[in-house]
Design an enzyme around this catalytic site. Structure first.
Site, short mmCIF file in Angstrom:
data_model
loop_
_atom_site.label_atom_id
_atom_site.label_comp_id
_atom_site.label_asym_id
_atom_site.label_seq_id
_atom_site.Cartn_x
_atom_site.Cartn_y
_atom_site.Cartn_z
N VAL A 285 0.69 -1.17 0.03
CA VAL A 285 -0.14 0.06 -0.13
C VAL A 285 0.83 1.32 -0.07
CG1 VAL A 285 -0.25 0.23 2.52
CG2 VAL A 285 -2.01 1.30 0.99
N ASP B 162 2.26 1.57 -3.55
CA ASP B 162 1.23 2.30 -4.38
C ASP B 162 1.25 3.56 -4.16
OD1 ASP B 162 -0.97 -0.47 -4.03
OD2 ASP B 162 0.74 -0.29 -5.57
N SER C 15 21.31 -22.09 -28.25
CA SER C 15 20.45 -23.30 -27.79
C SER C 15 21.61 -24.00 -26.69
CB SER C 15 19.58 -24.05 -28.27
OG SER C 15 20.44 -24.69 -29.32
N LYS D 135 16.55 -24.65 -14.48
CA LYS D 135 16.05 -24.38 -16.16
C LYS D 135 14.74 -24.12 -16.03
CE LYS D 135 16.17 -26.21 -20.63
NZ LYS D 135 14.80 -25.71 -20.92
N ARG E 18 14.24 -14.61 -28.24
CA ARG E 18 15.34 -15.52 -28.95
C ARG E 18 14.99 -15.61 -30.45
NH1 ARG E 18 18.70 -19.69 -27.07
NH2 ARG E 18 17.37 -20.13 -25.05
N CYS F 26 5.69 -46.10 -50.77
CA CYS F 26 5.63 -44.90 -50.36
C CYS F 26 4.06 -44.62 -50.27
CB CYS F 26 6.31 -43.90 -51.14
SG CYS F 26 5.73 -42.04 -50.64
N CYS G 99 3.51 -41.29 -52.88
CA CYS G 99 3.95 -41.22 -54.30
C CYS G 99 3.81 -42.79 -54.80
CB CYS G 99 5.20 -40.63 -54.66
SG CYS G 99 6.60 -41.64 -54.09
N CYS H 222 11.44 -43.69 -48.91
CA CYS H 222 11.11 -43.65 -50.21
C CYS H 222 11.87 -43.24 -51.25
CB CYS H 222 9.95 -42.46 -50.19
SG CYS H 222 9.29 -42.22 -51.90
#
Length: 671
Positions: free
Chosen positions: A33, A36, A81, A115, A136, A408, A411, A426
């Protein structure tokens, strides 16, 4: 009687003092208070005398006007990172790598931190005043969130104390305490607003508001954990020392930071934090372990996108049980067929999970998985959902076998699995729509050809409409053809065409990375470009020659050799060059033969350059045979000092190292 200026100065100083005691020292002297009341008094005085408002006044945390969009900030020092470890064995292996790389019996002490599960930010102070803040982003470029960060009470708008550097970039984590998260969701449920799945999402959503006034209402807080730019000042030579210095200047630092003298002490710290995790009051997902000595950090260096001197030791992921509805197969950029479990949706660590990777056929066999099984789901590293095991005791009677495709699913080409590899692929190459899409998305990505505005949805449409089959086709696109795509007006279409034209000018390393050769990431592409210099030399290289490139072994060399041996790949490259893709002609880097004042020298750049960017300067220096280092040492031959050069310049002068300014650098580059 005090002047208005004196009253304002005293009020601001008093409020900053109490903010420091509350947010940094956790030892408030006055009740809320009273704080404030002081704030109201300051605000009233500033309202009467708006010409005396300063940007660093505590009242200026209140959100500014909404933004139309975030602008970009390029990190002067990349925000890297960390590599992760998930068990004691992996951490001990990391510890051994550090000891082995230092190649000495000297003692290594570890600075251990929590972390935090929030949003990484960079905050720049100039002469102690907060001037900008960024996310970042991709590590090189982030979003400008200055207006939002200024609303966070824990972050000082002005540092206090002595010997504050002229330019200091602090890195840290903005996060939302559990109590604040629950309050936000409680209010959202009451008003019909957005309910967040977890505190991290709430923190990210709060910080990335275009309207800072919304951010100002969210109880975000902040802990700092590192430094980026440092100019015009000095910092202690240990990581812990730097954190303690930050705290003295008014920046909040976690009180759980601990110095450990051995790997055993690190493990004890890890288990203690894991035990205390439920009572911290905010989310963490592990601990961060850093070599404390800055000198040792410098010797250890970096690998690709992460430092060798730090690691994130993640906690075991949270797990839940659910049922496998189906197994589908995805096709990646290199043709890898990846089975994906479609799950009965379940909340795991605060996130609704409906899919989980099954990696490959061997993993399905190891698990003994059948469609319809009850399984345990884990968010590996609290991010990627995966199936841990099958609950065999609760297997339903109507489960079905998982049949791995022989053709695949996209395709129809044959699927083959090379002996010794776990991944089936594939064989369709670029005739496969899935591979074509992923290859093109990689080709235009920021770190490859960097085609601004060419997003995934545009690539999907271009392939589906058969406008584009190879990367070279991208450069044949017209604004008229692009306008036919969904949500693509004439202006947006022209912007994409302009971006494609701009992307034609690139570097040899970026071009190689963009080609998407298996196992060739950015670092390997840069190594190949530097070693061979020209595309012709690289195309003609044998597997044995390729292995002479640092960090290129037999596997990578074989992939590179096979890529250039394939006629279709050579044709695509020829088409790209015909469309105007180009890069600067290489300058042969041979320190013994090259006639350059920089050849064979270790050079350090410091301060701001006015005539070219630091990246451009580094590139030119490397072309002329220099090795560009990030810090000054006895091995440094030359320091190039721009405007506001700081501690690096001072250290160079102390060591008697030659120093030149930007004008002299430009003269020598021209010669």
């Amino acid at each position: 009687m005090e002047s208005i200026e004196q009253q304002l100065t005293e009020l601001r100083t008093t409020l900053r003092h109490h903010e420091y005691l509350y947010h940094v020292m956790d030892a408030p002297e006055i009740p809320d208070v009273e704080y404030d009341r002081l704030m109201r008094e300051l605000r009233e005085l500033e309202t009467k005398h708006p010409e005396l408002i300063t940007p660093d006044s505590p009242t200026q945390r209140v959100g500014a006007a909404p933004l139309a969009a975030f602008s970009q900030i390029r990190h002067e020092v990349p925000m890297l990172s960390l590599d992760n470890v998930f068990d004691e064995e992996s951490f001990l292996a990391f510890n051994k790598r550090v000891q082995d790389r230092l190649k000495s019996n000297e003692k290594v002490t570890w600075c251990c931190e929590l972390k935090l599960d929030g949003l990484a930010v960079s905050i720049l102070y100039e002469n102690g005043v907060l001037v900008s803040a960024a996310t970042r982003g991709d590590g090189t470029t982030g979003e400008d969130i200055t207006s939002n960060v200024r609303t966070i009470r824990a972050i000082p708008l002005k540092l206090h104390g002595e010997n504050i550097p002229a330019r200091l970039e602090v890195r840290g984590e903005v996060f939302l305490p559990q109590a604040g998260f629950e309050k936000i969701n409680e209010d959202a449920r009451r008003t019909g607003g957005k309910v967040f799945a977890n505190p991290r999402n709430a923190a990210a959503g709060s910080l990335r508001q275009l309207d800072p006034r919304i951010t100002a209402k969210r109880p975000l807080t902040f802990f700092c954990y590192g430094v980026g730019v440092l100019e015009g000042g000095e910092l202690p030579d240990t990581h812990l020392g730097r954190l303690l210095q930050f705290k003295q200047w008014g920046l909040p630092v976690s009180d759980r930071v601990t110095l450990c003298e051995s790997a055993e002490e690190v493990l004890a710290f890890y288990h203690k934090v894991e035990e205390d995790r439920p009572t911290l009051g905010f989310d963490i997902d592990g601990v961060v372990i850093k070599v404390n000595s800055l000198a040792q950090q410098e010797r250890l260096g970096f690998v690709a996108r992460a430092p060798r001197w730090a690691v994130a030791f993640k906690f075991p992921a949270q797990e839940q049980m659910t049922f496998v509805r189906d197994v589908e197969f995805q096709v990646g950029r290199t043709g890898a067929i990846t089975p994906v479990a479609r799950l009965e949706p379940v909340h795991v660590a605060g996130v609704l999970v409906s899919n989980a990777t099954l990696h490959n056929a061997d993993e399905i066999e190891r698990l003994g998985l059948r469609i319809g099984d009850k399984v345990v789901i884990r968010r590996a590293g609290d991010v990627i959902p995966q199936v841990v095991n099958v609950v065999l005791s609760e297997r339903p009677e109507d489960t079905r076998e998982v049949v791995f495709p022989t053709h695949c699913p996209v395709c129809g080409s044959d699927v083959e699995r090379v002996e010794g590899e776990a991944v089936a692929r594939c064989t369709g190459g670029l005739i496969c729509g899935a591979q074509r899409k992923e290859s093109l998305k990689h080709f235009v990505s920021r770190r490859a050809m960097d085609v601004d505005g060419m997003g995934d949805k545009i690539i999907d449409q271009l392939v589906e409409k058969e406008y584009v089959h190879t990367p070279a086709d991208l450069f044949k696109l017209t604004a008229g053809k692009l306008t036919g795509l969904e949500r693509m007006g004439p202006k947006s279409a022209q912007n994409v065409v302009n971006a494609l034209e701009k992307a034609k000018e690139t570097t040899f390393a970026r071009f190689l990375y963009a080609l998407g050769i298996r196992e060739v990431g950015e670092a390997t592409a840069a190594g190949l470009a530097a070693y061979f210099g020209t595309l012709e030399a690289l195309e003609a290289a044998s597997i044995e020659e390729l292995q002479k490139v640092p960090d290129v072994g037999i596997v990578v060399a074989s992939h590179v050799h096979n890529f250039f041996a394939e006629e279709s790949n050579r044709n695509v490259i020829s088409e790209l060059l015909a469309e105007g893709v180009h890069w600067p002609a290489p300058i042969v880097i041979n320190a013994e033969e090259i006639d350059s004042p920089f050849a064979g020298k270790t050079v350090v750049l410091t301060g701001s350059l006015s005539q070219m960017s630091r990246d451009d300067a580094k590139a030119r220096l490397v072309e002329l045979g220099a090795k560009v280092a990030g810090s000054v040492s006895k091995k440094t031959d030359l320091v190039i000092a721009g405007e506001a050069a700081g501690s690096k310049l001072a250290k160079a002068q102390e060591l008697g190292i030659e120093v030149i300014d930007e004008a002299e650098m430009l003269r020598l580059l021209g010669s």
